[in-house]
Design an enzyme around this catalytic site. Structure first.
Site, mmCIF file in Angstrom:
data_model
loop_
_atom_site.group_PDB
_atom_site.id
_atom_site.type_symbol
_atom_site.label_atom_id
_atom_site.label_comp_id
_atom_site.label_asym_id
_atom_site.label_seq_id
_atom_site.Cartn_x
_atom_site.Cartn_y
_atom_site.Cartn_z
ATOM 1 N N GLU A 273 0.817 -1.206 0.000
ATOM 2 C CA GLU A 273 0.000 0.000 0.000
ATOM 3 C C GLU A 273 0.851 1.257 0.000
ATOM 4 O O GLU A 273 0.428 2.302 -0.505
ATOM 5 C CB GLU A 273 -0.924 -0.009 1.221
ATOM 6 N N HIS A 294 8.181 -26.565 1.566
ATOM 7 C CA HIS A 294 7.549 -27.704 0.912
ATOM 8 C C HIS A 294 6.435 -27.283 -0.035
ATOM 9 O O HIS A 294 5.782 -28.151 -0.629
ATOM 10 C CB HIS A 294 6.982 -28.661 1.971
ATOM 11 N N LYS A 405 -12.964 1.952 -2.053
ATOM 12 C CA LYS A 405 -13.932 2.144 -0.965
ATOM 13 C C LYS A 405 -15.132 2.958 -1.429
ATOM 14 O O LYS A 405 -16.286 2.631 -1.153
ATOM 15 C CB LYS A 405 -13.251 2.853 0.217
#
Length: 427
Positions: A273, A294, A405
């Site tokens: 951000e 793994h 937003k």
């Protein structure tokens, strides 16, 4: 906190940073440090975050936590920087007898319902966190929690503490019901707020050593200076930047301690951000040692050389001896311990990547304790601020996030004509 940069240099890695380039970069670090110090001294937006070891309002945190008292559960209602810092502190530092932290940082109805159904709400505290007091996801979840408490016969006003700005819906709510509250400090973006009231209040409710956190952060602050060679924080930011412009466009954060797994999530928000602007910035990747050896290491070692891998090791940790197996082929485990095995896994993975020419850095902590975690968090914030100066981006805003937003609010209002050029406030 120590930082080993040897495996990020051109003598080892491709891409890597030549030593003479590091010397030239140090001149830019000195100029960037001067700008940062000026911003810190003037309390400028964003730069004020680096003052938090000294300016954090610990008295307000203690007063609010005391009003809530002892609880078995803490429900943290927030999103992004309003939640990740507290979750990082809880996972790293909350003791075995601490209250359990439940983070509602998404509006997935199944997850919210499942979380609330398994909590005794009569023994829970709610900390609702929004700097603006208008964050849609946070307020929606808080209303759901408040309703669930009422259904359970619990007076939510006795169990709720508010963290917000000086104005807005949440501030009005706290004033109307005389709720304990703390203020989000001015000039501190959410992703830089872990060492402020935002992170410290839930930490205090969980019994975390907040004084130790700030002491560790202060120690990291004292190491900042005009040369990357004297500051682990600046060295990290400068090396990450220098490797990115040479092709290592991803930064894999890989702690070798499960208590720091959420730290990698916190780092991902901080890095993405803050630096992802104007076509620039590294993509952060979250990993956990030794688990992701793994699942991801094959790509890191044998795939494209477009990654920096950052290891986080720990010197002192609790340990568990490995019992004798009496099984053929496992004699190498005789007399070993889980901690020793984990350290060996880190050393081997680090050496493996270096042998393949993959750039990597190693952050080494004394322990997973309050002082070390405080130093780590502050150091990464300072590294991010320095990297932003080197990239030349506006480190402390997040216009793409704010646009999303507002677009979501528009859709809820039935407005589907939002133009990306609309002016949006930065929260």
């Amino acid at each position: 906190m120590d930082l080993d940069v040897g495996n990020a240099l051109a003598a080892v890695a491709e891409p890597g940073v030549p030593r003479d380039a590091l010397e030239r970069l140090d001149d830019r670090v000195a100029a960037a440090h001067e700008r940062i110090e000026r911003g810190v001294a003037n309390g400028e937006f964003g730069y004020a975050s680096l003052n938090l070891p000294e300016t954090a309002d610990t008295a307000a945190v203690e007063t609010a936590a005391d009003r809530i008292g002892d609880v078995d559960h803490v429900i943290l209602v927030g999103i992004g920087g309003s939640a990740l810092g507290a979750a990082t502190l809880a996972d790293a530092l909350a003791g075995p007898d601490a209250a359990e932290l439940h983070v509602l940082d998404n509006v997935d109805p199944a997850a919210v319902e499942r979380t609330l159904d398994r909590i005794d709400l009569a023994s829970a505290a709610v900390n609702v966190v929004s700097q603006s007091g208008t964050t849609a996801e946070t307020l929606a979840n808080f209303l759901v929690v408040r309703d669930a408490m009422a259904d359970a016969g619990v007076d939510w006003t006795d169990r709720t503490v508010v963290t917000t700005g000086d104005a807005g819906n949440l501030r009005d709510l706290a004033d109307a019901h005389d709720l304990p509250s703390v203020s989000v400090p001015d000039g501190v973006p959410g992703r830089f707020s872990v060492l402020s009231t935002v992170g410290l209040l839930p930490a205090a409710l969980l019994g975390v050593d907040t004084d130790g956190l700030l002491a560790g952060a202060s120690a990291a602050r004292e190491k900042l200076g005009p040369s990357l060679f004297d500051s682990p924080a600046y060295a990290y930011g400068a090396l990450a930047y220098a490797l990115d412009v040479r092709g290592a466009s991803m930064d894999v954060m890989m702690p070798y301690a499960e208590g720091l797994e959420t730290f990698a999530e916190w780092f991902a928000q901080l890095w993405a951000e803050s630096l992802g602007k104007d076509g620039l910035g590294q993509t952060p990747v979250r990993a956990l040692g030794a688990t992701d050896q793994h699942s991801q290491l094959q790509l890191y070692r044998a795939g494209p050389h477009d990654k920096l891998v950052t290891f986080v090791g720990v010197d002192d940790r609790p340990d568990v001896p490995i019992p004798s197996a009496d099984l053929e082929g496992l004699d190498y485990l005789s007399g070993a311990s889980l901690g020793g095995l984990l350290d060996a896994e880190l050393d081997a993975t680090e050496a493996s990547l270096a042998a393949a020419g993959v750039p990597n850095l190693r952050v080494q902590l004394d322990a997973v304790d309050a002082e070390s975690v405080g130093e780590l968090l502050f150091s990464m914030e300072a590294a991010c601020v320095l990297a932003g100066e080197l990239y030349g981006v506006e480190t402390f805003d997040q216009p793409a996030v704010e646009w999303g937003k507002e677009a979501a609010r528009g859709l809820l209002r039935g407005d589907r004509t939002l133009d990306e050029g609309d002016s949006l406030e930065v929260e």
